[in-house]
Write a protein that holds these residues in place. Structure first.
Motif, PDB file in Angstrom:
ATOM      1  N   ASP A 116      11.299 -40.118   5.735  1.00  0.00           N
ATOM      2  CA  ASP A 116      10.622 -41.473   5.351  1.00  0.00           C
ATOM      3  C   ASP A 116      10.933 -42.463   6.615  1.00  0.00           C
ATOM      4  O   ASP A 116      11.635 -43.452   6.203  1.00  0.00           O
ATOM      5  N   LEU A 117      10.825 -42.100   8.026  1.00  0.00           N
ATOM      6  CA  LEU A 117      11.078 -43.029   8.978  1.00  0.00           C
ATOM      7  C   LEU A 117       9.908 -43.408   9.677  1.00  0.00           C
ATOM      8  O   LEU A 117       8.996 -42.547   9.877  1.00  0.00           O
ATOM      9  N   PRO A 118       9.413 -44.708   9.960  1.00  0.00           N
ATOM     10  CA  PRO A 118       8.475 -45.284  10.728  1.00  0.00           C
ATOM     11  C   PRO A 118       8.138 -44.559  11.816  1.00  0.00           C
ATOM     12  O   PRO A 118       9.167 -44.374  12.918  1.00  0.00           O
ATOM     13  N   GLY A 119       6.958 -43.829  12.067  1.00  0.00           N
ATOM     14  CA  GLY A 119       6.776 -43.228  13.419  1.00  0.00           C
ATOM     15  C   GLY A 119       6.765 -41.714  13.631  1.00  0.00           C
ATOM     16  O   GLY A 119       6.306 -41.054  14.477  1.00  0.00           O
ATOM     17  N   VAL A 120       7.186 -41.167  12.198  1.00  0.00           N
ATOM     18  CA  VAL A 120       7.388 -39.798  12.195  1.00  0.00           C
ATOM     19  C   VAL A 120       6.252 -38.926  11.812  1.00  0.00           C
ATOM     20  O   VAL A 120       5.658 -37.981  12.799  1.00  0.00           O
ATOM     21  N   ALA A 121       5.558 -39.311  10.740  1.00  0.00           N
ATOM     22  CA  ALA A 121       4.453 -38.738  10.228  1.00  0.00           C
ATOM     23  C   ALA A 121       3.332 -38.498  11.208  1.00  0.00           C
ATOM     24  O   ALA A 121       2.681 -37.315  11.378  1.00  0.00           O
ATOM     25  N   GLU A 122       2.889 -39.487  11.795  1.00  0.00           N
ATOM     26  CA  GLU A 122       1.803 -39.473  12.822  1.00  0.00           C
ATOM     27  C   GLU A 122       2.189 -38.703  13.956  1.00  0.00           C
ATOM     28  O   GLU A 122       1.409 -38.405  14.818  1.00  0.00           O
ATOM     29  N   ARG A 123       3.468 -38.404  14.396  1.00  0.00           N
ATOM     30  CA  ARG A 123       3.685 -37.837  15.543  1.00  0.00           C
ATOM     31  C   ARG A 123       4.112 -36.216  15.296  1.00  0.00           C
ATOM     32  O   ARG A 123       4.635 -35.602  16.235  1.00  0.00           O
ATOM     33  N   TRP A 124       4.089 -35.777  13.899  1.00  0.00           N
ATOM     34  CA  TRP A 124       4.674 -34.562  13.711  1.00  0.00           C
ATOM     35  C   TRP A 124       3.639 -33.417  14.090  1.00  0.00           C
ATOM     36  O   TRP A 124       2.529 -33.367  14.282  1.00  0.00           O
ATOM     37  N   GLY A 125       4.382 -32.349  14.674  1.00  0.00           N
ATOM     38  CA  GLY A 125       3.784 -31.474  15.627  1.00  0.00           C
ATOM     39  C   GLY A 125       3.352 -32.042  16.970  1.00  0.00           C
ATOM     40  O   GLY A 125       2.762 -30.975  17.630  1.00  0.00           O
ATOM     41  N   ARG A 126       3.435 -32.868  17.413  1.00  0.00           N
ATOM     42  CA  ARG A 126       3.038 -33.401  18.695  1.00  0.00           C
ATOM     43  C   ARG A 126       4.183 -33.717  19.423  1.00  0.00           C
ATOM     44  O   ARG A 126       4.523 -33.277  20.545  1.00  0.00           O
ATOM     45  N   SER A 127       5.009 -34.822  18.905  1.00  0.00           N
ATOM     46  CA  SER A 127       6.334 -35.057  19.936  1.00  0.00           C
ATOM     47  C   SER A 127       7.523 -35.256  18.566  1.00  0.00           C
ATOM     48  O   SER A 127       8.686 -35.427  19.150  1.00  0.00           O
ATOM     49  N   VAL A 128       7.341 -35.115  17.528  1.00  0.00           N
ATOM     50  CA  VAL A 128       8.353 -34.830  16.402  1.00  0.00           C
ATOM     51  C   VAL A 128       8.151 -33.407  16.004  1.00  0.00           C
ATOM     52  O   VAL A 128       7.162 -32.996  15.310  1.00  0.00           O
ATOM     53  N   LEU A 129       9.258 -32.668  16.340  1.00  0.00           N
ATOM     54  CA  LEU A 129       8.973 -31.095  16.212  1.00  0.00           C
ATOM     55  C   LEU A 129      10.121 -30.475  15.436  1.00  0.00           C
ATOM     56  O   LEU A 129      11.081 -31.192  15.131  1.00  0.00           O
ATOM     57  N   HIS A 130       9.999 -29.397  14.949  1.00  0.00           N
ATOM     58  CA  HIS A 130      11.178 -28.545  14.296  1.00  0.00           C
ATOM     59  C   HIS A 130      11.606 -27.514  15.214  1.00  0.00           C
ATOM     60  O   HIS A 130      12.852 -27.020  15.130  1.00  0.00           O
ATOM     61  N   CYS A 131      10.485 -26.575  15.581  1.00  0.00           N
ATOM     62  CA  CYS A 131      10.873 -25.686  16.502  1.00  0.00           C
ATOM     63  C   CYS A 131      10.887 -25.511  17.918  1.00  0.00           C
ATOM     64  O   CYS A 131       9.773 -25.756  18.632  1.00  0.00           O
ATOM     65  N   PRO A 132      12.280 -25.449  18.510  1.00  0.00           N
ATOM     66  CA  PRO A 132      12.144 -25.302  20.015  1.00  0.00           C
ATOM     67  C   PRO A 132      11.355 -24.298  20.693  1.00  0.00           C
ATOM     68  O   PRO A 132      10.747 -24.345  21.863  1.00  0.00           O
ATOM     69  N   TYR A 133      11.356 -23.164  19.975  1.00  0.00           N
ATOM     70  CA  TYR A 133      10.796 -21.810  20.666  1.00  0.00           C
ATOM     71  C   TYR A 133       9.157 -22.111  20.670  1.00  0.00           C
ATOM     72  O   TYR A 133       8.384 -21.607  21.557  1.00  0.00           O
ATOM     73  N   CYS A 134       8.587 -22.864  19.837  1.00  0.00           N
ATOM     74  CA  CYS A 134       7.163 -23.155  19.734  1.00  0.00           C
ATOM     75  C   CYS A 134       6.838 -24.295  20.533  1.00  0.00           C
ATOM     76  O   CYS A 134       6.018 -24.254  21.256  1.00  0.00           O
ATOM     77  N   HIS A 135       7.709 -25.488  20.699  1.00  0.00           N
ATOM     78  CA  HIS A 135       7.296 -26.536  21.364  1.00  0.00           C
ATOM     79  C   HIS A 135       8.310 -27.275  22.182  1.00  0.00           C
ATOM     80  O   HIS A 135       8.066 -28.160  23.127  1.00  0.00           O
TER      81      HIS A 135
END
Ligand SMILES: Cc1cc2nc3c(=O)[nH]c(=O)nc-3n(C[C@H](O)[C@H](O)[C@H](O)COP(=O)(O)OP(=O)(O)OC[C@H]3O[C@@H](n4cnc5c(N)ncnc54)[C@H](O)[C@@H]3O)c2cc1C
Length: 298
Positions: A116-135
């Motif tokens: 719950d950190l402002p700015g995370v949800a709208e950037r998920w999958g674009r510039s907030v990421l989980h997998c370095p092999y994917c992105h």
């Protein structure tokens, strides 16, 4: 309606299984409510012959190829609950319909619980990421960050430093001296201050704001979010489930069968390493195993 197999979840794992079952001339009903896990990303990487594809286009091609087989029924509907009567599984759909089959594949995927950190949800999958092999490759040598969300986050920071200069945002948390030393040896900067928000144009990221009023340049933030099953059906049926640091997985054998006979599972819900390739491979294994089990009444 009665089918040879019901597949709950028509994304990578479910469609891969459906293709094999359709080619073995079995009747298959695929249920899907249109929420694949990677729908937030604009591009998908690492799936051979489709590196850089648009995830939605990839799935729509797969769906078209599966739907071309006459024994396949595709329902845009959600499975609400399921019960077993002997070896026959009944699935009740959101539309109210009830369908039955002697074999079932659970492929309903997982969802990520974002911090719950402002700015995370709208950037998920674009510039907030989980997998370095994917992105990760797309952010090579840029300013990278890892947010401390759990005890293991410092391992993620060590890994991410393979892709570029990395800062580990402790976010007010603590770090054992040995872990701090290991990160420093890899050139990772440790930032202890609590994090307040992310900022940048649109879906991109240019900086991260800290509680003490400072901000630092940042192009991609990696996180390891906790996840949960998209449906309670595995638990309803009594399938054995195992807890992991990030969520739960459904226990399956080498043929993708769960602890409940004739109920199979595939994709992200059955494993800790998540990718389209793994999900498709699980689906193929489940599809062939289900076919043989139907053919030989095993
Ligand atoms: C942001 C992000 C980016 C990613 N990028 C990549 C990448 O670049 N490369 C890569 O290989 N992997 C990537 N992944 C991982 C990849 O998305 C997953 O490993 C893959 O989608 C797993 O496939 P699956 O079939 O198990 O589940 P999903 O693709 O999540 O599909 C599950 C399906 O089940 C449906 N469903 C759920 N509940 C029900 C129900 N009750 N009834 C009917 N249908 C239901 C959903 O609508 C969904 O379509 C990414 C993941 C995320 C979060």
């Amino acid at each position: 309606m009665h089918y040879d197999t019901i597949i709950i979840g028509g994304s990578f794992a479910g469609l891969a299984a459906a293709l094999y079952l359709a080619r073995a001339r079995k009747s298959v009903c695929i249920l899907d409510n249109g929420r694949p896990r990677n729908r937030f990303a604009t591009h998908s990487h690492g799936f051979f012959a489709h590196d850089g594809s648009v995830p939605g286009e990839l799935l729509s091609t797969m769906r078209k190829q599966v739907a071309a087989y006459p024994s396949v029924t595709f329902l845009e509907d959600a499975a609400v609950d399921a019960s077993l009567d002997g070896e026959i599984l009944s699935v009740r759909l959101q539309s109210g319909a009830v369908i039955t089959a002697p074999r079932t594949l659970l492929a309903f995927g997982i969802s990520d619980t974002l911090p719950d950190l402002p700015g995370v949800a709208e950037r998920w999958g674009r510039s907030v990421l989980h997998c370095p092999y994917c992105h990760g490759y797309e952010f090579s040598d840029q300013q990278l960050g890892v947010l401390n969300l759990m005890e293991m986050s410092h391992h993620q920071a060590a890994l991410i430093s393979e892709w570029g200069p990395t800062t580990f945002y402790l976010n007010g948390g603590t770090l054992e001296p040995e872990a701090a030393e290991a990160l420093e040896r890899r050139g990772v900067t440790i930032e202890p201050a609590p994090v307040v928000s992310l900022h940048g144009e649109g879906h991109s990221l240019s900086g991260i704001e800290l509680a003490d009023g400072r901000s630092r340049a940042l192009n991609a933030l990696f996180i390891a979010p906790r996840n949960h099953f998209n449906s309670p059906i595995a638990e309803q049926l009594g399938c054995e489930v195992e807890a992991t640091p990030l969520g739960s997985t459904i226990t399956v054998d080498a043929l993708q069968m769960t602890s409940i006979r004739h109920v199979y599972a595939a994709g992200d819900i059955t494993r800790q390493g998540h990718s389209i390739t793994f999900a498709c491979a699980d689906g193929v294994m489940a599809g062939t195993a289900i076919h043989r089990s139907l053919a030989f009444d095993a």
